[in-house]
Write a protein that holds these residues in place. Structure first.
Motif, PDB file in Angstrom:
ATOM      1  N   ILE A 187       0.481  -1.239  -0.497  1.00 44.31           N
ATOM      2  CA  ILE A 187      -0.396   0.451  -0.337  1.00 44.31           C
ATOM      3  C   ILE A 187       1.231   1.010  -0.370  1.00 44.31           C
ATOM      4  CG2 ILE A 187      -1.918   1.329   1.597  1.00 44.31           C
ATOM      5  CD1 ILE A 187      -2.177  -2.012   1.797  1.00 44.31           C
ATOM      6  N   LEU A 188       2.030   1.710   1.196  1.00 45.20           N
ATOM      7  CA  LEU A 188       2.999   2.592   0.879  1.00 45.20           C
ATOM      8  C   LEU A 188       3.446   2.703  -0.016  1.00 45.20           C
ATOM      9  CD1 LEU A 188       3.101   2.391   4.774  1.00 45.20           C
ATOM     10  CD2 LEU A 188       1.952   4.230   3.563  1.00 45.20           C
ATOM     11  N   ARG A 189       4.382   1.800  -0.457  1.00 41.45           N
ATOM     12  CA  ARG A 189       5.032   1.900  -1.680  1.00 41.45           C
ATOM     13  C   ARG A 189       5.293   2.721  -3.227  1.00 41.45           C
ATOM     14  NH1 ARG A 189      10.141  -0.628  -3.658  1.00 41.45           N
ATOM     15  NH2 ARG A 189      11.085  -1.094  -1.625  1.00 41.45           N
ATOM     16  N   ASP A 190       3.159   2.328  -3.040  1.00 43.51           N
ATOM     17  CA  ASP A 190       2.322   3.420  -4.022  1.00 43.51           C
ATOM     18  C   ASP A 190       2.639   4.704  -3.839  1.00 43.51           C
ATOM     19  OD1 ASP A 190       1.762   1.330  -6.025  1.00 43.51           O
ATOM     20  OD2 ASP A 190      -0.187   0.958  -5.467  1.00 43.51           O
ATOM     21  N   LYS A 191       2.841   5.115  -2.203  1.00 42.62           N
ATOM     22  CA  LYS A 191       2.079   6.594  -1.745  1.00 42.62           C
ATOM     23  C   LYS A 191       3.933   6.942  -1.392  1.00 42.62           C
ATOM     24  CE  LYS A 191      -2.092   5.584  -0.674  1.00 42.62           C
ATOM     25  NZ  LYS A 191      -3.648   7.287  -0.880  1.00 42.62           N
ATOM     26  N   PHE A 192       4.916   6.522  -1.439  1.00 41.54           N
ATOM     27  CA  PHE A 192       6.169   6.938  -2.129  1.00 41.54           C
ATOM     28  C   PHE A 192       6.262   6.877  -2.948  1.00 41.54           C
ATOM     29  CE2 PHE A 192       7.065   3.578   2.048  1.00 41.54           C
ATOM     30  CZ  PHE A 192       7.597   5.045   2.726  1.00 41.54           C
ATOM     31  N   TYR A 193       5.904   6.452  -3.995  1.00 43.71           N
ATOM     32  CA  TYR A 193       6.047   6.390  -5.530  1.00 43.71           C
ATOM     33  C   TYR A 193       5.359   7.586  -6.066  1.00 43.71           C
ATOM     34  CZ  TYR A 193       6.198   5.060 -10.747  1.00 43.71           C
ATOM     35  OH  TYR A 193       6.636   5.473 -12.324  1.00 43.71           O
ATOM     36  N   THR A 194       4.164   8.039  -5.082  1.00 39.33           N
ATOM     37  CA  THR A 194       3.346   9.270  -6.351  1.00 39.33           C
ATOM     38  C   THR A 194       3.562  10.393  -5.836  1.00 39.33           C
ATOM     39  OG1 THR A 194       1.651   8.742  -4.947  1.00 39.33           O
ATOM     40  CG2 THR A 194       1.533   7.822  -7.367  1.00 39.33           C
ATOM     41  N   ALA A 195       3.918  10.459  -4.385  1.00 39.23           N
ATOM     42  CA  ALA A 195       4.075  11.726  -3.516  1.00 39.23           C
ATOM     43  C   ALA A 195       5.168  13.048  -3.828  1.00 39.23           C
ATOM     44  CB  ALA A 195       4.367  10.635  -1.574  1.00 39.23           C
ATOM     45  N   SER A 196       4.752  13.929  -3.620  1.00 36.59           N
ATOM     46  CA  SER A 196       5.451  14.932  -4.172  1.00 36.59           C
ATOM     47  C   SER A 196       5.838  15.620  -2.837  1.00 36.59           C
ATOM     48  CB  SER A 196       4.583  15.716  -5.115  1.00 36.59           C
ATOM     49  OG  SER A 196       3.384  15.972  -3.687  1.00 36.59           O
ATOM     50  N   VAL A 197       5.677  14.949  -1.893  1.00 39.70           N
ATOM     51  CA  VAL A 197       5.910  15.408  -0.366  1.00 39.70           C
ATOM     52  C   VAL A 197       6.461  14.690   0.944  1.00 39.70           C
ATOM     53  CG1 VAL A 197       6.474  17.826   1.217  1.00 39.70           C
ATOM     54  CG2 VAL A 197       5.605  18.472  -1.082  1.00 39.70           C
ATOM     55  N   GLY A 198       7.467  14.747   1.311  1.00 39.97           N
ATOM     56  CA  GLY A 198       8.004  14.168   2.354  1.00 39.97           C
ATOM     57  C   GLY A 198       8.164  14.671   3.519  1.00 39.97           C
ATOM     58  N   LEU A 199       8.246  14.541   4.760  1.00 40.87           N
ATOM     59  CA  LEU A 199       8.293  14.928   5.219  1.00 40.87           C
ATOM     60  C   LEU A 199       8.954  13.807   7.071  1.00 40.87           C
ATOM     61  CD1 LEU A 199       6.381  17.858   7.677  1.00 40.87           C
ATOM     62  CD2 LEU A 199       6.572  15.149   8.880  1.00 40.87           C
ATOM     63  N   SER A 200      10.156  14.329   7.439  1.00 40.38           N
ATOM     64  CA  SER A 200      10.915  13.841   8.573  1.00 40.38           C
ATOM     65  C   SER A 200      10.672  14.836   9.838  1.00 40.38           C
ATOM     66  CB  SER A 200      11.658  13.031   8.079  1.00 40.38           C
ATOM     67  OG  SER A 200      12.969  14.098   7.926  1.00 40.38           O
ATOM     68  N   GLY A 201      11.195  13.599  10.724  1.00 38.34           N
ATOM     69  CA  GLY A 201      11.846  14.381  12.095  1.00 38.34           C
ATOM     70  C   GLY A 201      12.921  14.348  11.797  1.00 38.34           C
ATOM     71  N   VAL A 202      13.606  14.922  13.370  1.00 39.19           N
ATOM     72  CA  VAL A 202      15.433  15.000  13.051  1.00 39.19           C
ATOM     73  C   VAL A 202      15.642  14.169  14.674  1.00 39.19           C
ATOM     74  CG1 VAL A 202      17.314  16.396  12.868  1.00 39.19           C
ATOM     75  CG2 VAL A 202      15.350  17.002  11.503  1.00 39.19           C
ATOM     76  N   ASN A 203      16.366  12.937  14.671  1.00 37.86           N
ATOM     77  CA  ASN A 203      17.077  12.860  15.368  1.00 37.86           C
ATOM     78  C   ASN A 203      17.863  13.492  16.687  1.00 37.86           C
ATOM     79  OD1 ASN A 203      15.925  10.287  14.392  1.00 37.86           O
ATOM     80  ND2 ASN A 203      15.779   9.855  16.411  1.00 37.86           N
ATOM     81  N   PHE A 204      18.771  14.772  15.034  1.00 37.62           N
ATOM     82  CA  PHE A 204      20.365  14.830  15.726  1.00 37.62           C
ATOM     83  C   PHE A 204      20.267  15.912  14.389  1.00 37.62           C
ATOM     84  CE2 PHE A 204      21.038  10.607  17.164  1.00 37.62           C
ATOM     85  CZ  PHE A 204      21.090  11.004  18.416  1.00 37.62           C
ATOM     86  N   ALA A 205      20.419  17.060  14.725  1.00 37.51           N
ATOM     87  CA  ALA A 205      21.028  18.313  13.698  1.00 37.51           C
ATOM     88  C   ALA A 205      22.364  18.556  14.075  1.00 37.51           C
ATOM     89  CB  ALA A 205      20.346  19.439  13.748  1.00 37.51           C
ATOM     90  N   VAL A 206      23.791  18.652  13.307  1.00 37.56           N
ATOM     91  CA  VAL A 206      24.764  18.514  13.478  1.00 37.56           C
ATOM     92  C   VAL A 206      25.564  19.969  12.679  1.00 37.56           C
ATOM     93  CG1 VAL A 206      27.273  17.513  12.841  1.00 37.56           C
ATOM     94  CG2 VAL A 206      25.478  16.203  13.451  1.00 37.56           C
ATOM     95  N   ALA A 207      25.967  20.935  13.190  1.00 41.50           N
ATOM     96  CA  ALA A 207      26.095  21.903  13.333  1.00 41.50           C
ATOM     97  C   ALA A 207      27.806  22.029  12.421  1.00 41.50           C
ATOM     98  CB  ALA A 207      26.554  22.749  14.523  1.00 41.50           C
ATOM     99  N   GLU A 208      28.225  21.469  12.845  1.00 40.42           N
ATOM    100  CA  GLU A 208      29.732  21.482  12.433  1.00 40.42           C
ATOM    101  C   GLU A 208      29.545  21.096  10.790  1.00 40.42           C
ATOM    102  OE1 GLU A 208      33.887  19.149  13.181  1.00 40.42           O
ATOM    103  OE2 GLU A 208      32.108  18.500  13.422  1.00 40.42           O
ATOM    104  N   THR A 209      28.615  20.697  10.788  1.00 38.05           N
ATOM    105  CA  THR A 209      28.837  19.394   9.014  1.00 38.05           C
ATOM    106  C   THR A 209      27.621  19.912   8.309  1.00 38.05           C
ATOM    107  OG1 THR A 209      27.466  17.487   9.868  1.00 38.05           O
ATOM    108  CG2 THR A 209      30.370  18.096   9.273  1.00 38.05           C
ATOM    109  N   GLY A 210      25.982  20.834   9.185  1.00 42.90           N
ATOM    110  CA  GLY A 210      24.939  21.120   8.648  1.00 42.90           C
ATOM    111  C   GLY A 210      24.806  19.876   8.143  1.00 42.90           C
ATOM    112  N   THR A 211      24.096  19.408   8.697  1.00 39.13           N
ATOM    113  CA  THR A 211      23.732  17.444   8.376  1.00 39.13           C
ATOM    114  C   THR A 211      22.886  17.132   9.897  1.00 39.13           C
ATOM    115  OG1 THR A 211      26.093  16.682   8.205  1.00 39.13           O
ATOM    116  CG2 THR A 211      24.030  14.919   8.450  1.00 39.13           C
TER     117      THR A 211
END
Lengths: 471, 215
Positions: A187-211
């Protein structure tokens, strides 16, 4: 005193099956965690290291946020700032409108739960689809997560089987977990395939490298951040760390504390959109940095420790209150001990002040916390904030809201008599003489308990008879 | 929303900074495992999460790989013809399933990638013994989805790039100093989930199988 919280707790306590389910799940998680840390000295050293990494980051927070923004911007990531969840939602919406996007596929993000993003977008006619298996399941049933890392932990296999069958009548009823998983994949493969925007959280953001670092097992996080042409990451302003070398210790302690895995299947590090010589990845990456009360917490040296949290859920897994009442009773985005200290600070003691009473102060949460947040101390501090008079000395919203004049006067009297020994002793003697007058029924306490029987002779008298003179 | 930014920074900079004890921060986790021990631990961890590990060497890996492809009955193998491994495979194409190349942007062949590729083959930047982990830095030759969309991911790992810990790898390979790529990923097994009643299931959204060939 039947408040909404108390009613929910009573309801949850009555659900014997669900409680057994939670007990089993939490026992497994505790055992798994314990097995990951056979050497206590090594665990304690790693906890100290993780604490130092997070505390260091917080001590330099404004500078690190500026550095993170500069690094990401230089690589083509668009950085947005939101003081409130409303603002954050508006930012997401405007990005979607710019691309005329009608749907968004989501990797797991507690900050998006905090924003109430799904409801907000749906009201705008945009479909927000969860792709983490647990989140997908509860979304099908119109529920919210009951645990920050295992959102569908309150559901049994049978319930999920029935749910799949009800929502997708074409799929034959099955209780086989592999088959259920395969259906979700399809079911979700189809959704990944067609979606034009994806959203996520972030566990850690590294200032030194912008990651931006993301931890996950399923691959839905990688899919959501790689297949759609636009990726929006949402996170709290506290998630930044200074250096890339800060990441390995945090990655070492997070999954082990959370689910008892040595590492998650995927650790996804994103430092920019697709470049000219690349063939996939989003062409646009946005980062939304949300405050929503965090900078307020930041202003207090004791409460600041709350912001060290790396959202592993170990405190939840080890909480004797959580295991009995489950995640939904809290009525908040973050349940368990971390929710108990975070939610009243974010939303104020008037709304969620009751949560700080929902603790036995057993201390388990503080002992297992990978970044050594003294959760029991902070619960105590918030209890104090809720009744204190000098409310200008704490940033906690609605401080002093639970202060009652009579209770305050009684404590003042107590404090005064305790500093006057002769009066204190006199009072003690009188109370001892009158102890027979203590009623058998003393409110809520004796609703479910038998009142203790007082001994014929007091401890003082008994000790005196034994020839012990403590004074 | 620059006003939001200004106000957030005003609040953050208004407070007295906490003094922090940083003595514990810098310790570098690494183990004095020799190569054999690193391989042993890597293999053990990988197998514990149902990944396949095949030990080979620079002389025989091509045979091993052909064997794996045949055993799995692969019809297609997606790879880059430009890596050391891809070149060797391409020169021996008759021994392998139909080779496909990720030589266009995803938009040009998304349907084929999602529906008509059995397996993707990638090189790796190295591995981590402690956790049984592959390190990948996808690029134009080996794009991000090569290791994610096909149901089987085959990775080639050179054993002299097997580190004891992630901390050691980041330091020795100087990740921070050389600057991070747009995407770096650590992979520690096939895609999995325990979200249904804590029962472990494999192949959720990423590859159902992970095959590692050690050379």
């Amino acid at each position: 005193m039947s408040t909404e919280f108390r009613i929910d707790v009573q309801k949850a306590l009555g659900k014997t099956e669900v409680r057994a389910h939670f007990r089993k799940a939490m026992d497994t998680l505790m055992t798994n965690r314990r097995n990951q840390f056979p050497d206590d000295a090594a665990l304690q050293a790693l906890r100290h290291q993780a604490q130092a990494i997070r505390a260091n980051a917080l001590s330099k927070l404004p500078e690190l946020l500026e550095q993170l923004e500069a690094k990401l911007t230089a690589k083509g990531v668009q950085v947005h700032w939101a003081e409130t969840t409303d603002e954050a939602n508006q930012i997401v919406l405007s990005i979607m409108q710019k691309h005329q996007a009608k749907s968004i596929i989501k990797g797991k993000s507690m900050v998006s739960e905090e924003m109430g993003l799904n409801h907000f977008l749906e009201a705008q006619g945009i479909e927000a689809l969860e792709s983490d298996l647990g989140e997908f399941i509860i979304q099908l049933d119109g529920e919210t997560p009951s645990h920050i890392i295992m959102p569908a932990i309150h559901k049994s296999k049978e319930q999920i089987s029935q749910l799949f069958h009800d929502k997708f009548p074409d799929i034959p009823y099955t209780e086989n977990v592999d088959e259920l998983t395969a259906s979700a994949r399809r079911i979700l493969r189809d959704k990944f395939y067609t979606a034009s925007v994806g959203l996520s959280g972030v566990n850690f953001a590294v200032a030194e490298t912008g990651t931006l670092c993301l931890v996950e097992n399923e691959g839905n996080g990688r899919m959501s951040t790689t297949v759609p042409p636009v990726h929006i990451a949402v996170t709290g302003i506290e998630k930044v760390v200074e250096k890339l070398s800060d990441i390995p210790p945090l990655l070492s302690i997070l999954p082990r504390s959370a689910t008892g895995q040595p590492i998650t299947t995927y650790f996804n590090m994103i430092s920019g959109p697709r470049q000219a010589d690349e063939k996939d990845g989003p062409t646009e990456v946005h980062l939304v940095l949300l405050d929503n009360g965090r900078s307020n917490i930041y202003s207090d040296p004791e409460l600041l420790a709350t912001l060290r949290c790396i959202r592993c859920g170990a405190c939840i897994n080890h909480c004797p209150v959580y295991v009995r009442i489950g995640g939904h009773s809290y009525g908040t985005v973050y349940p368990g001990p971390i929710g108990t200290i975070l939610e009243p600070q974010k939303q104020g003691l008037k709304v969620h002040g009751e949560l700080i009473q929902a603790s036995s102060l057993c201390g388990a949460c503080g002992e297992v916390c990978p970044v050594r947040i003294p959760i029991p101390n902070i619960i105590n501090r918030l209890r104090y904030d809720s009744v204190r008079k000098d409310t200008e000395h704490t940033p906690t919203f609605d401080a002093g809201t639970k202060r009652k004049p009579l209770e305050a006067a009684i404590w003042q009297g107590w404090s005064w008599s305790a500093s006057h020994p002769s009066l204190y002793n006199f009072g003690g003697t009188v109370a001892t003489q009158l102890r027979g007058l203590v009623p058998n029924k003393v409110g809520a306490w004796t609703n479910v308990r038998t009142a203790p029987q007082l001994a014929d002779k007091t401890l003082h008298q008994q000790l005196k008879a034994l020839g012990v003179d403590h004074e | 929303m620059s006003n939001a930014r200004t106000r957030i920074f005003q609040r953050l900079t208004a407070v007295e900074r906490p003094v922090v004890d940083l003595s514990a921060r810098e310790s570098l986790s690494r183990f004095a495992w020799d190569k054999e021990e690193r391989i042993r631990r890597f293999t053990e961890r990988m197998q514990a999460v149902r990944a396949e590990v095949h030990v080979s060497d620079r002389e025989h890996w091509l045979d091993k790989l052909a064997e794996i492809c045949q055993a799995k009955g692969l019809n297609h193998l997606l790879l880059s013809p430009n890596t050391e491994w891809g070149q060797a495979i391409s020169q021996n194409a008759t021994r392998f399933p139909t080779l496909k190349h990720y030589d266009r942007p995803i938009e040009a062949w998304k349907h084929e990638l999602f529906h008509e590729v059995d397996a993707g083959l990638t090189s790796t930047l190295g591995g981590i013994a402690e956790t049984g982990t592959l390190m990948l830095w996808p690029n134009g030759d080996e794009p991000r989805l090569l290791s994610l969309v096909p149901p089987i991911h085959i990775a080639i790992l050179e054993t002299d790039k097997l580190f004891s810990t992630f901390a050691e790898a980041v330091q020795q390979q100087a990740w921070a100093e050389q600057g991070m790529p747009t995407n770096a990923v650590l992979i520690s097994g096939p895609s999995r989930s325990a979200d249904i009643a804590q029962v472990l299931a494999y192949g959720v959204h990423g590859p159902k199988e992970l095959v590692v060939v050690l050379v």
